[in-house]
Write a protein that holds these residues in place. Structure first.
Motif, short mmCIF file in Angstrom:
data_model
loop_
_atom_site.label_atom_id
_atom_site.label_comp_id
_atom_site.label_asym_id
_atom_site.label_seq_id
_atom_site.Cartn_x
_atom_site.Cartn_y
_atom_site.Cartn_z
N TRP A 38 0.85 -1.18 0.00
CA TRP A 38 0.00 0.00 0.00
C TRP A 38 0.88 1.23 0.00
O TRP A 38 1.43 1.62 1.03
CB TRP A 38 -0.93 -0.01 1.22
CG TRP A 38 -2.02 1.00 1.18
CD1 TRP A 38 -2.31 1.87 0.17
CD2 TRP A 38 -2.97 1.25 2.21
NE1 TRP A 38 -3.39 2.64 0.49
CE2 TRP A 38 -3.82 2.29 1.74
CE3 TRP A 38 -3.20 0.72 3.47
CZ2 TRP A 38 -4.88 2.78 2.49
CZ3 TRP A 38 -4.25 1.22 4.22
CH2 TRP A 38 -5.08 2.23 3.73
N ALA A 41 -1.29 7.39 -0.99
CA ALA A 41 -2.20 7.98 -1.99
C ALA A 41 -2.60 7.00 -3.10
O ALA A 41 -3.16 7.42 -4.12
CB ALA A 41 -1.61 9.24 -2.61
N LYS A 42 -2.32 5.72 -2.90
CA LYS A 42 -2.75 4.71 -3.88
C LYS A 42 -3.59 3.64 -3.19
O LYS A 42 -3.74 3.64 -1.98
CB LYS A 42 -1.53 4.07 -4.54
CG LYS A 42 -0.73 5.03 -5.41
CD LYS A 42 0.35 4.29 -6.16
CE LYS A 42 1.12 5.23 -7.06
NZ LYS A 42 2.19 4.52 -7.82
N SER A 43 -4.13 2.71 -4.00
CA SER A 43 -4.89 1.58 -3.45
C SER A 43 -3.94 0.48 -3.02
O SER A 43 -2.90 0.28 -3.66
CB SER A 43 -5.81 1.00 -4.52
OG SER A 43 -6.51 1.99 -5.21
N ARG B 9 -12.60 11.17 -2.79
CA ARG B 9 -11.28 10.93 -2.20
C ARG B 9 -11.20 11.55 -0.80
O ARG B 9 -10.64 10.95 0.11
CB ARG B 9 -10.20 11.53 -3.09
CG ARG B 9 -8.79 11.29 -2.61
CD ARG B 9 -8.31 9.93 -3.03
NE ARG B 9 -6.92 9.72 -2.63
CZ ARG B 9 -6.52 8.81 -1.74
NH1 ARG B 9 -7.40 8.02 -1.17
NH2 ARG B 9 -5.26 8.67 -1.45
N LEU B 90 -11.95 2.12 3.03
CA LEU B 90 -11.53 1.41 1.83
C LEU B 90 -12.59 0.40 1.44
O LEU B 90 -13.07 -0.38 2.27
CB LEU B 90 -10.23 0.66 2.08
CG LEU B 90 -8.94 1.45 2.01
CD1 LEU B 90 -7.79 0.61 2.52
CD2 LEU B 90 -8.64 1.90 0.60
N PHE B 105 -8.77 -3.26 -4.41
CA PHE B 105 -9.20 -2.16 -3.54
C PHE B 105 -9.45 -0.89 -4.33
O PHE B 105 -8.83 -0.63 -5.37
CB PHE B 105 -8.12 -1.85 -2.51
CG PHE B 105 -8.07 -2.83 -1.37
CD1 PHE B 105 -7.31 -3.97 -1.44
CD2 PHE B 105 -8.79 -2.58 -0.20
CE1 PHE B 105 -7.26 -4.87 -0.38
CE2 PHE B 105 -8.74 -3.46 0.86
CZ PHE B 105 -7.98 -4.61 0.77
N GLY B 106 -10.36 -0.07 -3.80
CA GLY B 106 -10.49 1.31 -4.26
C GLY B 106 -9.38 2.15 -3.66
O GLY B 106 -8.58 1.67 -2.85
N SER B 107 -9.35 3.40 -4.05
CA SER B 107 -8.27 4.28 -3.59
C SER B 107 -8.58 4.94 -2.25
O SER B 107 -7.74 5.67 -1.73
CB SER B 107 -7.97 5.35 -4.64
OG SER B 107 -9.15 6.01 -4.99
#
Lengths: 113, 114
Positions: A38, A41-43, B9, B90, B105-107
Motif C-alpha cells: 500500500w 495515496a494509492k490503493s 477521495r 476502503l 481495492f479502491g483508492s
C-alpha cells in the motif's frame, strides 16, 4: 477470532539493502495468506496469495515464504529501492475459507536514497 | 484495467449528518467489502456482501449500515456521523468468496467528521 500479527511496525533501510518482515497467524485456523503493498495515496495492491505449506512466491525483487505448521510468513525485499517505500499488509483467511480477510496492522517500510 | 471506484477521495461532514460512501466495481465481482483504516489499528472490517441484497456484519458494524441493490455497487451509510468515525474508508471486491483470490481495492475515502 483470527489474530494476525506483523513485525516490525516500521522499518527504515538504506537503498540497496535487503530486508524482510514477518506475519504470524494461528496455524490451527488457516486457509490462505495474502500480502499487499500500500503506497501512499494509492490503493492497496495484491502481491501474493499463498495456501500451501512451504509455498514460495516471487515478483521481481520481492518474494514471500509460507510456513503453515508454525503459522508464519516472511516477505523479503532484495536490494531495496526508494519506490519500495510503502506499507506492507498481510492478511489471513481462516479454515472455512469463505470469510473475509483479517489484516495485520502492517509494516511501514521507508527506503532512504 | 479492472477497477474499484470510490466516489470521493476526501469528504468533510458535520456531526449528526447522514453520510453515504459509494463504491462501484466493473469486474462483475460477487463479493464486496468495506474496511476502515486507523493509525495503529490496521484495516478493520465494517460490513461485507456476498451477493446482491445480501449483507453481513464485520468486526465493527456499529454506527454503520450498507446497501447492495445492484451487483456492482456497495454503499456504506453512516446514519448519524460522529467524530469517532473520522477515518480512511476502503472498499474492496473479489470474484470468489474463497480466500484463494486477491482483493481489488479502491483508492479510499478520507472522511473527516467535524
Amino acid at each position: 477470532i483470527l489474530n494476525v500479527e506483523q513485525s516490525p511496525q516500521s522499518l527504515h533501510v538504506q537503498e540497496g539493502d535487503s530486508t524482510n518482515f514477518t506475519c504470524s497467524f494461528p496455524s490451527s485456523n488457516f486457509y490462505a495468506l495474502h500480502w499487499y503493498r500500500w503506497e501512499t495515496a494509492k490503493s492497496p495492491e495484491a502481491l501474493f496469495v499463498m495456501t500451501l505449506n512451504g509455498d514460495e512466491k516471487k515478483k521481481g525483487r520481492i518474494s514471500a515464504t509460507l510456513n503453515t505448521k508454525e503459522g508464519y510468513s516472511y516477505l523479503y525485499i532484495k536490494g531495496s529501492q526508494p519506490e519500495d517505500s510503502a506499507t506492507y499488509l498481510c492478511a489471513s483467511v481462516g479454515l472455512k475459507g469463505q470469510t473475509p480477510l483479517v489484516f495485520g496492522k502492517g509494516t511501514r517500510l521507508s527506503v532512504i536514497a | 484495467d479492472v477497477k474499484v471506484t470510490q466516489s470521493s477521495r476526501y469528504l468533510v461532514k458535520r456531526t449528526g449528518e447522514k453520510v453515504f460512501l459509494e463504491c462501484v466495481q466493473d469486474m462483475d465481482h460477487e463479493n464486496m467489502f468495506w474496511y476502515r483504516q486507523d493509525p495503529g489499528l490496521g484495516l478493520r472490517l465494517i460490513y461485507f456482501s456476498y451477493d446482491v441484497k445480501m449483507k453481513e456484519k464485520g468486526d465493527i458494524p456499529e454506527g454503520y449500515s450498507v446497501s447492495r441493490e445492484k451487483k456492482e455497487r456497495f454503499s456504506l451509510i453512516l446514519e448519524s456521523a460522529s467524530t469517532n468515525q473520522t477515518s480512511m474508508y476502503l472498499c474492496a471486491s473479489t470474484r470468489w468468496a474463497l480466500g484463494d483470490y486477491g482483493y481489488t481495492f479502491g483508492s479510499g475515502t478520507r472522511l473527516t467528521v467535524v
